[in-house]
Design a protein around this motif. Structure first.
Motif, PDB file in Angstrom:
ATOM      1  N   GLY A 166      18.565  53.269   8.395  1.00  0.00           N
ATOM      2  CA  GLY A 166      19.519  52.790   7.405  1.00  0.00           C
ATOM      3  C   GLY A 166      20.714  52.078   8.020  1.00  0.00           C
ATOM      4  O   GLY A 166      21.167  52.422   9.110  1.00  0.00           O
ATOM      5  N   PHE A 167      21.252  51.085   7.266  1.00  0.00           N
ATOM      6  CA  PHE A 167      22.346  50.247   7.746  1.00  0.00           C
ATOM      7  C   PHE A 167      23.319  49.957   6.609  1.00  0.00           C
ATOM      8  O   PHE A 167      22.931  49.882   5.450  1.00  0.00           O
ATOM      9  N   THR A 168      24.582  49.736   6.977  1.00  0.00           N
ATOM     10  CA  THR A 168      25.592  49.469   5.960  1.00  0.00           C
ATOM     11  C   THR A 168      25.685  47.994   5.591  1.00  0.00           C
ATOM     12  O   THR A 168      26.361  47.642   4.638  1.00  0.00           O
ATOM     13  N   SER A 169      25.039  47.123   6.372  1.00  0.00           N
ATOM     14  CA  SER A 169      25.073  45.696   6.062  1.00  0.00           C
ATOM     15  C   SER A 169      23.777  45.035   6.499  1.00  0.00           C
ATOM     16  O   SER A 169      23.056  45.543   7.365  1.00  0.00           O
ATOM     17  N   LEU A 170      23.504  43.882   5.922  1.00  0.00           N
ATOM     18  CA  LEU A 170      22.318  43.119   6.312  1.00  0.00           C
ATOM     19  C   LEU A 170      22.463  42.553   7.720  1.00  0.00           C
ATOM     20  O   LEU A 170      21.476  42.359   8.428  1.00  0.00           O
ATOM     21  N   LEU A 171      23.716  42.289   8.141  1.00  0.00           N
ATOM     22  CA  LEU A 171      23.943  41.803   9.489  1.00  0.00           C
ATOM     23  C   LEU A 171      23.541  42.865  10.516  1.00  0.00           C
ATOM     24  O   LEU A 171      22.889  42.569  11.524  1.00  0.00           O
ATOM     25  N   GLU A 172      23.902  44.117  10.248  1.00  0.00           N
ATOM     26  CA  GLU A 172      23.526  45.215  11.131  1.00  0.00           C
ATOM     27  C   GLU A 172      22.000  45.370  11.170  1.00  0.00           C
ATOM     28  O   GLU A 172      21.410  45.579  12.230  1.00  0.00           O
ATOM     29  N   LYS A 173      21.372  45.240  10.024  1.00  0.00           N
ATOM     30  CA  LYS A 173      19.912  45.345   9.951  1.00  0.00           C
ATOM     31  C   LYS A 173      19.247  44.226  10.750  1.00  0.00           C
ATOM     32  O   LYS A 173      18.238  44.452  11.447  1.00  0.00           O
ATOM     33  N   GLU A 174      19.798  43.026  10.702  1.00  0.00           N
ATOM     34  CA  GLU A 174      19.232  41.900  11.446  1.00  0.00           C
ATOM     35  C   GLU A 174      19.334  42.138  12.950  1.00  0.00           C
ATOM     36  O   GLU A 174      18.383  41.877  13.696  1.00  0.00           O
ATOM     37  N   TRP A 175      20.477  42.675  13.401  1.00  0.00           N
ATOM     38  CA  TRP A 175      20.608  42.957  14.827  1.00  0.00           C
ATOM     39  C   TRP A 175      19.639  44.060  15.253  1.00  0.00           C
ATOM     40  O   TRP A 175      19.093  44.030  16.351  1.00  0.00           O
ATOM     41  N   HIS A 176      19.433  45.038  14.401  1.00  0.00           N
ATOM     42  CA  HIS A 176      18.459  46.086  14.717  1.00  0.00           C
ATOM     43  C   HIS A 176      17.073  45.480  14.922  1.00  0.00           C
ATOM     44  O   HIS A 176      16.367  45.820  15.875  1.00  0.00           O
ATOM     45  N   ARG A 177      16.697  44.571  14.051  1.00  0.00           N
ATOM     46  CA  ARG A 177      15.391  43.918  14.155  1.00  0.00           C
ATOM     47  C   ARG A 177      15.268  43.163  15.478  1.00  0.00           C
ATOM     48  O   ARG A 177      14.236  43.226  16.152  1.00  0.00           O
ATOM     49  N   LEU A 178      16.323  42.449  15.865  1.00  0.00           N
ATOM     50  CA  LEU A 178      16.289  41.678  17.106  1.00  0.00           C
ATOM     51  C   LEU A 178      16.324  42.585  18.337  1.00  0.00           C
ATOM     52  O   LEU A 178      15.621  42.334  19.320  1.00  0.00           O
ATOM     53  N   LEU A 179      17.143  43.619  18.301  1.00  0.00           N
ATOM     54  CA  LEU A 179      17.209  44.544  19.431  1.00  0.00           C
ATOM     55  C   LEU A 179      15.867  45.226  19.665  1.00  0.00           C
ATOM     56  O   LEU A 179      15.453  45.441  20.805  1.00  0.00           O
ATOM     57  N   MET A 180      15.186  45.542  18.575  1.00  0.00           N
ATOM     58  CA  MET A 180      13.878  46.191  18.693  1.00  0.00           C
ATOM     59  C   MET A 180      12.844  45.277  19.364  1.00  0.00           C
ATOM     60  O   MET A 180      11.828  45.742  19.872  1.00  0.00           O
ATOM     61  N   GLY A 181      13.107  43.978  19.367  1.00  0.00           N
ATOM     62  CA  GLY A 181      12.194  43.040  19.998  1.00  0.00           C
ATOM     63  C   GLY A 181      12.403  42.896  21.496  1.00  0.00           C
ATOM     64  O   GLY A 181      11.628  42.225  22.166  1.00  0.00           O
ATOM     65  N   VAL A 182      13.464  43.513  22.020  1.00  0.00           N
ATOM     66  CA  VAL A 182      13.748  43.440  23.449  1.00  0.00           C
ATOM     67  C   VAL A 182      12.902  44.471  24.187  1.00  0.00           C
ATOM     68  O   VAL A 182      12.810  45.629  23.762  1.00  0.00           O
ATOM     69  N   GLN A 183      12.294  44.062  25.274  1.00  0.00           N
ATOM     70  CA  GLN A 183      11.468  44.973  26.060  1.00  0.00           C
ATOM     71  C   GLN A 183      12.287  46.179  26.502  1.00  0.00           C
ATOM     72  O   GLN A 183      13.383  46.052  27.052  1.00  0.00           O
ATOM     73  N   GLY A 184      11.773  47.364  26.243  1.00  0.00           N
ATOM     74  CA  GLY A 184      12.448  48.589  26.650  1.00  0.00           C
ATOM     75  C   GLY A 184      13.429  49.135  25.637  1.00  0.00           C
ATOM     76  O   GLY A 184      14.012  50.197  25.846  1.00  0.00           O
ATOM     77  N   ILE A 185      13.634  48.414  24.530  1.00  0.00           N
ATOM     78  CA  ILE A 185      14.548  48.879  23.476  1.00  0.00           C
ATOM     79  C   ILE A 185      13.727  49.369  22.288  1.00  0.00           C
ATOM     80  O   ILE A 185      13.043  48.593  21.626  1.00  0.00           O
ATOM     81  N   GLY A 186      13.788  50.653  22.038  1.00  0.00           N
ATOM     82  CA  GLY A 186      13.154  51.226  20.865  1.00  0.00           C
ATOM     83  C   GLY A 186      14.181  51.462  19.774  1.00  0.00           C
ATOM     84  O   GLY A 186      15.344  51.076  19.900  1.00  0.00           O
ATOM     85  N   ALA A 187      13.748  52.121  18.715  1.00  0.00           N
ATOM     86  CA  ALA A 187      14.644  52.357  17.582  1.00  0.00           C
ATOM     87  C   ALA A 187      15.844  53.206  17.994  1.00  0.00           C
ATOM     88  O   ALA A 187      16.978  52.931  17.588  1.00  0.00           O
TER      89      ALA A 187
END
Length: 224
Positions: free
Chosen positions: A62-83
């Motif tokens: 869960g996130f308080t903004s769509l901007l935070e959710k977008e960064w979560h999606r991008l961070l999850m795409g980085v090798q070695g970065i999980g949820a």
């Protein structure tokens, strides 16, 4: 895909809450920053959500903004970065803080998140540097979407928490987005413009669009 949850807080765990939506309880994992902003058990709450699907696991974040959710999606795409690592970074820096850290190449800011070592922090910067300008440009639009959602929802979307690290108000995010657009229209590379704006914003977080543009142009002016 479950994109948003609106209901009442049934209980709070150490890293998650259960949200009761019409008698159905959803367990939503959240960052420390979001947890600190939540109202009391029994109060109405709304969160944007991202569903993680694995062969043996379904988890809502869960996130308080769509901007935070977008960064979560991008961070999850980085090798070695999980949820878990993504939530740690967002919990430490906030969405706007992540934007600034990546635009400025500030590995120490990313490394401040629990469980993030120097190599992982550098990987985040390298893999997301070219994406930071686009996300910064989306900032004003995504924050505007949040306001629309607040007006339309039966339950209030929770307010952004008091920041652990310096945070940017919605108006400032929009100003940075507009300034970035103006500089790229002037012919500056998006990554170059984003770095200058992030540096100016870190020094004068209340600057308006024109102030950001003027200060960024001074930074971008040829030295000599």
């Amino acid at each position: 895909m479950i994109g948003k949850i609106a209901g009442r807080i049934d209980y709070k765990g150490s890293d998650h809450v259960m949200v009761d939506v019409g008698g159905l309880g959803y367990i939503v994992y959240i960052s420390d920053r979001t947890m600190a902003s939540l109202p009391a058990v029994g109060a109405p709450v709304a969160l944007y959500t991202d569903l993680l699907v694995r062969e043996d696991l379904l988890q809502l974040f869960g996130f308080t903004s769509l901007l935070e959710k977008e960064w979560h999606r991008l961070l999850m795409g980085v090798q070695g970065i999980g949820a878990k690592a993504s939530m740690a970074i967002l919990g430490t820096l906030g969405a706007e803080g992540v934007s600034r850290a990546i635009a400025l190449g500030d590995a120490n800011a990313v490394k401040a998140a629990k469980g993030i070592g120097p190599k992982t922090a550098q990987r985040v910067l390298i893999e997301l540097k070219d994406k930071a300008p686009a996300v910064m440009a989306m900032g004003g639009t995504l924050n505007a979407s949040l306001k629309t959602a607040e007006a339309a929802a039966d339950f209030d979307v929770i307010e952004s928490p008091k920041p652990v690290a310096p945070s940017v108000p919605n108006g400032a995010a929009a100003a940075q987005s507009d300034a970035l657009s103006a500089l790229t229209n002037l012919g500056y590379a998006p990554s170059e413009a984003a770095t200058a704006i992030a540096e100016v914003a870190s020094q004068t977080p209340d600057a308006d669009t024109q102030g950001l543009i003027r200060a960024a142009l001074r930074l971008l002016a040829p030295k000599g």
